[in-house]
Scaffold this active site. Structure first.
Site, short mmCIF file in Angstrom:
data_model
loop_
_atom_site.label_atom_id
_atom_site.label_comp_id
_atom_site.label_asym_id
_atom_site.label_seq_id
_atom_site.Cartn_x
_atom_site.Cartn_y
_atom_site.Cartn_z
N GLY A 265 0.79 -1.22 0.00
CA GLY A 265 0.00 0.00 0.00
C GLY A 265 0.82 1.27 0.00
O GLY A 265 0.35 2.32 -0.44
N SER A 266 2.05 1.20 0.46
CA SER A 266 2.91 2.38 0.46
C SER A 266 3.66 2.53 -0.84
O SER A 266 4.59 3.34 -0.95
CB SER A 266 3.91 2.29 1.62
OG SER A 266 3.21 2.26 2.84
N SER B 123 6.47 4.08 5.05
CA SER B 123 6.10 2.89 5.83
C SER B 123 5.27 3.34 7.02
O SER B 123 5.75 4.12 7.84
CB SER B 123 7.36 2.16 6.31
OG SER B 123 7.02 1.19 7.29
N LYS B 124 4.06 2.84 7.08
CA LYS B 124 3.15 3.23 8.16
C LYS B 124 3.83 3.04 9.51
O LYS B 124 3.88 3.94 10.33
CB LYS B 124 1.89 2.37 8.05
CG LYS B 124 0.70 2.84 8.82
CD LYS B 124 -0.55 2.08 8.37
CE LYS B 124 -1.72 2.35 9.29
NZ LYS B 124 -2.96 1.70 8.82
N THR B 125 4.40 1.85 9.72
CA THR B 125 5.01 1.52 11.00
C THR B 125 6.48 1.95 11.09
O THR B 125 7.07 1.94 12.15
CB THR B 125 5.01 -0.01 11.19
OG1 THR B 125 5.72 -0.58 10.06
CG2 THR B 125 3.61 -0.57 11.22
N PHE B 126 7.07 2.30 9.96
CA PHE B 126 8.52 2.52 9.83
C PHE B 126 9.29 1.29 10.35
O PHE B 126 10.38 1.40 10.92
CB PHE B 126 8.98 3.78 10.56
CG PHE B 126 9.95 4.60 9.73
CD1 PHE B 126 9.52 5.23 8.56
CD2 PHE B 126 11.29 4.72 10.07
CE1 PHE B 126 10.40 5.96 7.76
CE2 PHE B 126 12.18 5.45 9.28
CZ PHE B 126 11.74 6.07 8.12
N THR C 138 8.59 -1.88 8.35
CA THR C 138 8.40 -2.87 7.29
C THR C 138 9.76 -3.36 6.83
O THR C 138 10.63 -2.57 6.45
CB THR C 138 7.65 -2.24 6.10
OG1 THR C 138 6.52 -1.51 6.60
CG2 THR C 138 7.20 -3.28 5.10
N GLU D 297 11.17 -4.95 4.25
CA GLU D 297 11.67 -4.60 2.92
C GLU D 297 12.07 -3.13 2.86
O GLU D 297 13.15 -2.77 2.38
CB GLU D 297 10.59 -4.84 1.85
CG GLU D 297 10.29 -6.31 1.56
CD GLU D 297 9.15 -6.87 2.41
OE1 GLU D 297 8.86 -6.31 3.49
OE2 GLU D 297 8.56 -7.87 1.97
N GLY E 183 -3.30 0.71 4.44
CA GLY E 183 -2.24 0.78 3.43
C GLY E 183 -2.78 0.89 2.02
O GLY E 183 -2.36 1.74 1.24
N ARG E 184 -3.74 0.04 1.70
CA ARG E 184 -4.22 0.03 0.31
C ARG E 184 -5.16 1.17 -0.02
O ARG E 184 -5.66 1.26 -1.14
CB ARG E 184 -4.83 -1.33 -0.02
CG ARG E 184 -5.88 -1.86 0.92
CD ARG E 184 -6.11 -3.36 0.66
NE ARG E 184 -7.01 -4.01 1.59
CZ ARG E 184 -6.67 -4.52 2.76
NH1 ARG E 184 -5.43 -4.42 3.20
NH2 ARG E 184 -7.57 -5.13 3.52
N GLN F 273 -4.16 -5.45 -5.38
CA GLN F 273 -4.03 -5.28 -3.94
C GLN F 273 -5.36 -4.83 -3.33
O GLN F 273 -5.83 -5.39 -2.35
CB GLN F 273 -2.95 -4.26 -3.58
CG GLN F 273 -2.70 -4.29 -2.08
CD GLN F 273 -2.11 -3.04 -1.49
OE1 GLN F 273 -2.23 -1.97 -2.04
NE2 GLN F 273 -1.48 -3.19 -0.35
N GLU G 11 -6.52 -8.22 -1.54
CA GLU G 11 -6.11 -8.16 -0.14
C GLU G 11 -7.32 -7.83 0.75
O GLU G 11 -7.38 -8.24 1.90
CB GLU G 11 -4.99 -7.12 0.06
CG GLU G 11 -4.35 -7.19 1.43
CD GLU G 11 -3.04 -6.40 1.52
OE1 GLU G 11 -1.97 -7.03 1.51
OE2 GLU G 11 -3.08 -5.15 1.60
N HIS H 61 -3.53 -9.70 -28.46
CA HIS H 61 -2.54 -10.59 -29.08
C HIS H 61 -1.93 -11.50 -28.02
O HIS H 61 -0.84 -12.05 -28.22
CB HIS H 61 -1.46 -9.77 -29.77
CG HIS H 61 -1.99 -8.97 -30.90
ND1 HIS H 61 -1.93 -9.38 -32.20
CD2 HIS H 61 -2.66 -7.77 -30.92
CE1 HIS H 61 -2.50 -8.47 -32.98
NE2 HIS H 61 -2.95 -7.49 -32.23
N LYS I 38 5.29 -13.13 7.52
CA LYS I 38 6.34 -12.49 8.32
C LYS I 38 6.78 -13.39 9.47
O LYS I 38 7.97 -13.54 9.76
CB LYS I 38 5.80 -11.17 8.93
CG LYS I 38 5.74 -10.03 7.95
CD LYS I 38 5.33 -8.74 8.68
CE LYS I 38 4.86 -7.69 7.69
NZ LYS I 38 4.21 -6.55 8.31
#
Lengths: 526, 526
Positions: free
Chosen positions: A153-154, A203-206, A208, A210, A264-265, A346, A350, A381, A494
């Site tokens: 979502g971010s 990042s919502k939570t800071f 995440t 990745e 997020g989404r 998403q 989701e 095609h 996770k």
């Protein structure tokens, strides 16, 4: 809550479906007035539902089902800030992000509108400073490139919007990095200069995994040539977690906050949309919000038989739960909208890819569809062969923009002709006679599509379009009695990744793992 | 041909499926030796089928079905150049394109190998001339940018391969234009200079509407600044239609031919692959062919219980026809392989998205699946929620590359951990107990996946991978008794688009059109 297969409307729809098995779209489309009856226009954007396997009776029954599932009530609760995200005990207020400054929407005793507008003002001021060249990097140069680091979502919202609004992009070049796969960030950084690059960490939570790993790579890359203090000039954060943002080295004034009632989404409308404002300018970001707000008002007030998101949703329910068509195709006849399916995957999958209802029961009916799509005419095609001829039909949304931003008239005429030809071919098919008695060229037809025409690909119309899909997904979630606002599947991944990562780092394989995972692990770290 | 639901094996598999409804992947994976038994390695590339809902009995029955449907016979006919594309009366010989120079494969009395190698030599010489800077544009400058104009099979293969082999790209920058939507070509040309741009026009017939319209736009763009004679320096053709190529103004020596036994969706191995050779160098293009040839040899000679494409195909049949799982997910845990699903959509859905069998019967069983996918870990934050928890499972192929081309160790460790965690989570799920009695976090598990590990993302391994999918699709087509090599759906769209285009140009709407098409047409041209 009501179990929707138990409603009288569900039973009536099941009976009605059996009658509709003989329905011929080809015949129905020959009759007069069908387009006028089943197409709807809002702000000159057209949604045509006349190429669906529906009659007045179908529509009445579907809308009656919607009423009996209390759509209005839950919709009004969402707009009012009630905590309809029950597993996380949160309000769901992306609609508040696009409400006018004069509105008042209360969450836990606070009117959230002033906060929203404070952030918007902060976004306006920062985006203008960067776009005008006033904001400088550590060597005093202006910013030429922006790297938006986020995932899910971010990432998908800003990425889709910036991609779609390519004709409005007038600021620094935007790059998106999402994947923890190091090829993503390493190939991006290769092209850039630290002196003129701004990183946006979304990042919502800071926290995440990745995003934080990639943010650390970006920081190390900057600090190879820049002094430590330069982080404040080259990094901004879009987050709810102030403490973690400050710890990273980002200044408080370069943090753009949002609240936990932004999923997020649904976050492109929040501070997460800063990259959009940087790319296209704040006034166009505002127009995007205004378009979404126009669709919000329509969704809130239009009677169901003219309510575009409600009709989109209920027609989807018709195919998924009564016809067993569990895939849904998004086909933009516009290269600029090429990522719409990736974005909608998403939003839809989701939200409604769930098997447990709001009351804790395992559902025994189909829920969210598999969403896929690539631009037409490319897909003609490619996979359209299956869409025309496979045993199980796949309902589709066809999108086109009336007024292009180029002057290649012949290309545009051909695009329109193909857009119309595909939906027509799917609807009417080709009989054995028309196929010159060649059975391999027989098409059953009766394959349903919605046609959507945007007058122009502007931020306003894009905002309307995205909000229409958001509300469609919302309505379907209510029918299926799902909490469309959590994502337990993400958490499970996770949880299982953590011990595996420890195995990889220590090069010691936990013997209690399953045999396949052990075998693969051995191959990968061996 | 045999109607496969009538075979004894089909009946046995139906009975077996009922027994298998109690099968627990979690339990099975705890047992010893499962990975060793169900995983296969070829040239150090690993295909792990142990996370499938299969036992020895399942595999035996599936392979027995494969034998009873004469897979070997039709496979051998394909390799030998027999005309197995019955509706178009053509051989199907993409495998010949990657055969060694010493081979002999006869079509209509001619050994096609010398022709194939003549074209390969022409491709080597031209690609070396452009890459070395020896080939000059009309002002005497070398080529910096190449625009590949094609659509469908003349686009998706080269696009996917060039994208995937980004680490090998050392020549001019490649741009791909496919869509007739004018935004595609206009946004591409904006970035380029006519003096240093080479156009590759890829169209088997040299009459594909999209490609020819875009080629004309490119020609006009060049001739705005360049003299007429410069077309010969800036345009090459990949085609079977010499007359049309010459008429366009392209020199015969700049035409790279192929034959009618190369289907569009199998054409990247032919002259259509010139763009690949230009991007990565001819020796790497050759390695791609060699990788595919290695898989061809394996497919031709390995016993079925060790034959990777056969196992992939039959496991797919198991889910599609016995479990009713009609979607298939491709999940590359590598950003470089991000377009694999888009590529495989054509290969699979255009080949087997059919409802009429080779004997002219309408089929009453499911055929080709809906293919979709985006890279992991991105998709974990997007549609994977549905894949974990939706009522209908979606079998998936997970792909990962062992040795990355970057040195971000922590990113790669995290990537591997997530790759393993997802397939493990899908297989074993999470019980109510493990979910802390929160039913919304219960995962049934038993969701099947194949894990594929490439030692490195080289042309050779990419060639192996693509060929494995080609043969998988082939085997499934034989089981379903389809002609996997035609595409009547594409033709129908073309046929209906023609009169609609005339309506648009003349601004006169044919009153006999259906009401929806008339209404949309009026909106679009009004």
């Amino acid at each position: 809550m009501t179990y929707f297969p138990d409603t009288a409307d569900f039973q009536k729809l099941s009976d009605h479906k059996r009658k509709m098995e003989d329905f011929s779209l080809r015949t129905a489309l020959e009759g007069p007035g069908r387009f006028e009856k089943y197409s709807h226009s809002l702000e000159n954007m057209v949604f045509d539902f006349s190429k669906h396997l529906i009659t007045d009776e179908t529509q009445d029954l579907l809308l009656s089902l919607a009423h009996s599932m209390d759509i209005e009530d839950i919709r009004d609760k969402m707009f009012a800030g009630e905590k309809i995200n029950i597993t996380e005990n949160r309000a769901v207020l992306h609609t508040a992000l696009r409400a006018p400054r004069s509105s008042s929407i209360m969450v836990d005793g606070e009117n959230v509108i002033p906060f929203i507008y404070d952030v918007l003002d902060q976004m306006r001021s920062f985006s203008e400073s960067v776009r005008s060249g006033h904001h400088k990097g550590y060597t005093g140069q202006s910013i030429t490139d922006i790297v938006h680091i986020g995932i899910g979502g971010s990432d998908l919202g800003p990425r889709f919007v910036v991609d779609s609004l390519v004709d409005f992009c007038s600021g620094p070049a935007l790059h998106f990095v999402s994947n923890v796969d190091g090829h993503d960030i390493s190939s991006t950084l290769k092209k850039l200069s630290p002196e003129t690059t701004l990183f946006i960490i979304a990042s919502k939570t800071f926290a995440t995994e990745e995003t934080m790993l990639n943010a650390e790579v970006a920081k190390r890359w900057l600090l190879q040539s820049a002094p430590l203090g330069s982080i404040s000039k080259h990094f901004v954060a879009l987050s709810t977690n102030e403490e973690a943002v400050l710890r990273f080295g980002i200044l408080k004034e370069n943090m753009f906050p949002f609240r936990d009632w932004v999923g997020g989404r649904y976050s492109l409308w929040s501070a997460i949309g800063l990259s959009i404002a940087l790319a296209v300018g704040f006034e166009h970001f505002r127009a995007l919000l205004d378009g979404a707000h126009a669709m919000d008002q329509h969704f809130k007030t239009a009677p169901f038989d003219q309510n575009i998101p409600v009709l989109m949703a209920m027609i989807g329910i018709w195919y998924i739960n009564f016809w067993g068509y569990t895939a849904h195709l998004l086909l933009p006849y516009d290269a600029r909208l090429g990522k719409i399916a990736k974005f909608a995957q998403q939003m839809d999958m989701e939200s409604n890819g769930k098997a447990v209802d709001r009351d804790g029961n395992i559902v025994d009916y189909a829920t969210g569809p598999v969403i896929f799509g690539e631009p037409g005419t490319d897909s003609q095609h490619s996979f359209m062969q299956l869409v025309h001829q496979s045993p199980t039909p796949i309902p589709a949304d066809f999108l086109i923009v009336k007024k292009p931003s180029h002057d290649l008239k012949e290309n545009h005429n051909s695009l329109i002709a193909n857009f119309l030809a595909q939906t027509r071919a799917l609807a009417i098919g080709q009989t054995l006679d028309e196929a010159g008695s060649d059975i391999s060229r027989v098409f059953t037809g009766n394959r349903p599509t919605t046609s959507i025409i945007l007058p122009e690909l502007t931020p306003f119309y894009l905002g309307m379009l995205i909000a229409a899909y958001e509300h469609k997904v919302f309505v379907q979630g209510v029918i299926w009695n799902l909490n469309s606002f959590d994502q337990p599947g993400v958490e499970l991944g996770k949880k299982l990744a953590k011990p595996l990562k420890e195995n990889i780092i220590s090069q010691k394989i936990d013997p209690s793992l399953d045999g396949s995972t052990k075998g693969l692990l051995k191959t990968l770290i061996g």
